[in-house]
Write a protein that holds these residues in place. Structure first.
Motif, PDB file in Angstrom:
ATOM      1  N   GLU A  87      34.910  41.181  40.527  1.00 25.38           N
ATOM      2  CA  GLU A  87      36.246  40.617  40.676  1.00 25.38           C
ATOM      3  C   GLU A  87      36.416  40.131  42.103  1.00 25.38           C
ATOM      4  O   GLU A  87      35.766  40.650  43.004  1.00 25.38           O
ATOM      5  N   PHE A  88      37.311  39.184  42.298  1.00 26.94           N
ATOM      6  CA  PHE A  88      37.629  38.713  43.637  1.00 26.94           C
ATOM      7  C   PHE A  88      39.067  39.053  43.970  1.00 26.94           C
ATOM      8  O   PHE A  88      39.943  39.028  43.100  1.00 26.94           O
ATOM      9  N   ARG A  89      39.296  39.387  45.219  1.00 27.60           N
ATOM     10  CA  ARG A  89      40.640  39.625  45.731  1.00 27.60           C
ATOM     11  C   ARG A  89      40.751  38.897  47.058  1.00 27.60           C
ATOM     12  O   ARG A  89      39.798  38.830  47.822  1.00 27.60           O
ATOM     13  N   SER A  90      41.934  38.390  47.334  1.00 31.82           N
ATOM     14  CA  SER A  90      42.188  37.793  48.636  1.00 31.82           C
ATOM     15  C   SER A  90      43.292  38.591  49.305  1.00 31.82           C
ATOM     16  O   SER A  90      44.009  39.347  48.664  1.00 31.82           O
ATOM     17  N   GLY A  91      43.371  38.406  50.599  1.00 27.14           N
ATOM     18  CA  GLY A  91      44.469  39.018  51.314  1.00 27.14           C
ATOM     19  C   GLY A  91      44.112  40.301  52.021  1.00 27.14           C
ATOM     20  O   GLY A  91      43.016  40.474  52.527  1.00 27.14           O
ATOM     21  N   ASP A  92      45.053  41.190  51.985  1.00 25.62           N
ATOM     22  CA  ASP A  92      45.067  42.394  52.797  1.00 25.62           C
ATOM     23  C   ASP A  92      44.040  43.438  52.349  1.00 25.62           C
ATOM     24  O   ASP A  92      44.044  43.862  51.196  1.00 25.62           O
ATOM     25  N   ALA A  93      43.182  43.860  53.287  1.00 30.43           N
ATOM     26  CA  ALA A  93      42.171  44.876  52.976  1.00 30.43           C
ATOM     27  C   ALA A  93      42.828  46.195  52.575  1.00 30.43           C
ATOM     28  O   ALA A  93      42.320  46.892  51.687  1.00 30.43           O
ATOM     29  N   ALA A  94      43.937  46.532  53.187  1.00 31.73           N
ATOM     30  CA  ALA A  94      44.619  47.791  52.852  1.00 31.73           C
ATOM     31  C   ALA A  94      45.102  47.789  51.411  1.00 31.73           C
ATOM     32  O   ALA A  94      44.995  48.803  50.709  1.00 31.73           O
ATOM     33  N   ALA A  95      45.610  46.655  50.945  1.00 32.95           N
ATOM     34  CA  ALA A  95      46.084  46.566  49.561  1.00 32.95           C
ATOM     35  C   ALA A  95      44.921  46.680  48.580  1.00 32.95           C
ATOM     36  O   ALA A  95      45.029  47.347  47.546  1.00 32.95           O
ATOM     37  N   VAL A  96      43.799  46.050  48.914  1.00 28.23           N
ATOM     38  CA  VAL A  96      42.615  46.132  48.049  1.00 28.23           C
ATOM     39  C   VAL A  96      42.083  47.561  48.038  1.00 28.23           C
ATOM     40  O   VAL A  96      41.728  48.100  46.983  1.00 28.23           O
ATOM     41  N   ALA A  97      42.034  48.198  49.192  1.00 26.98           N
ATOM     42  CA  ALA A  97      41.572  49.594  49.263  1.00 26.98           C
ATOM     43  C   ALA A  97      42.483  50.493  48.437  1.00 26.98           C
ATOM     44  O   ALA A  97      42.006  51.352  47.681  1.00 26.98           O
ATOM     45  N   ALA A  98      43.782  50.303  48.542  1.00 26.47           N
ATOM     46  CA  ALA A  98      44.727  51.103  47.759  1.00 26.47           C
ATOM     47  C   ALA A  98      44.526  50.889  46.263  1.00 26.47           C
ATOM     48  O   ALA A  98      44.609  51.836  45.471  1.00 26.47           O
TER      49      ALA A  98
END
Length: 181
Positions: free
Chosen positions: A90-101
């Motif tokens: 999967e791909f995510r963009s943006g904030d690393a903290a949001a992806v980690a959460a």
């Protein structure tokens, strides 16, 4: 442990590079220093998911078949993707903290922070790099992609393992001194 462990297992040249400027590692790493000599197979078996940066994803895709079937993988990127994704990616963009959460909320216990340097810098900045495991390869590349790019924040570590390997390489494992509770 009831929290996610963020573990980076990576190879690095003696001068702190993780790849040549074009992202390649073949001519200085793969042939002479197989990953299993640095405990990679056992490490990988204990990983629930992978978090990688876009540059690393592009480099891995260049190797041919997707090497991580069955491991959920999230690629953190700001660039649009023109690729057909391998299963489980999967791909995510943006904030690393949001992806980690998001990954923590999925219940992953151990996440491999595969790289590259920009992702590692982001994970250090948000306090989500618990273990830094390195195969230190006795070569000075000079130019290349740094493990810790400019702007990487401070993080104190303690050495938990140091093993001499064949051909002068080292296998080092560091843990963050002040992990979050």
């Amino acid at each position: 442990m009831d929290r996610t462990l963020w573990h980076c297992h990576i190879a690095v040249s003696l001068d702190g590079k993780i790849a040549r400027p074009d992202g390649s590692v073949d001519d200085w790493l793969a042939a002479d220093f197989p990953a299993e000599e640095f405990g990679f197979d056992a490490f990988f078996a204990g990983v629930d998911a992978i978090l990688m940066g876009r540059g690393t994803y592009d480099a891995v895709r260049g190797f041919g078949d997707w090497p991580y079937p069955g491991k959920p993988t999230v690629v953190l990127t700001t660039r649009p993707l023109d690729d057909v994704l391998p299963a489980g990616v999967e791909f995510r963009s943006g904030d690393a903290a949001a992806v980690a959460a998001e990954l923590e909320a999925r219940g992953y216990r151990r996440v491999w922070v595969e790289g590259g340097g920009q992702l590692i810098r982001s994970m250090i900045a948000i306090g989500r790099l618990d273990v830094l495991e390195m195969a230190v390869i006795p070569i000075i590349l000079g130019d290349g992609i740094p493990l810790f790019p400019a702007g990487t924040g401070e993080m104190k570590l303690r050495l938990t393992r140091c093993e001499k390997k064949a051909k002068g390489a080292l296998h080092l494992v560091y843990e963050r001194l002040d992990p979050p509770v």
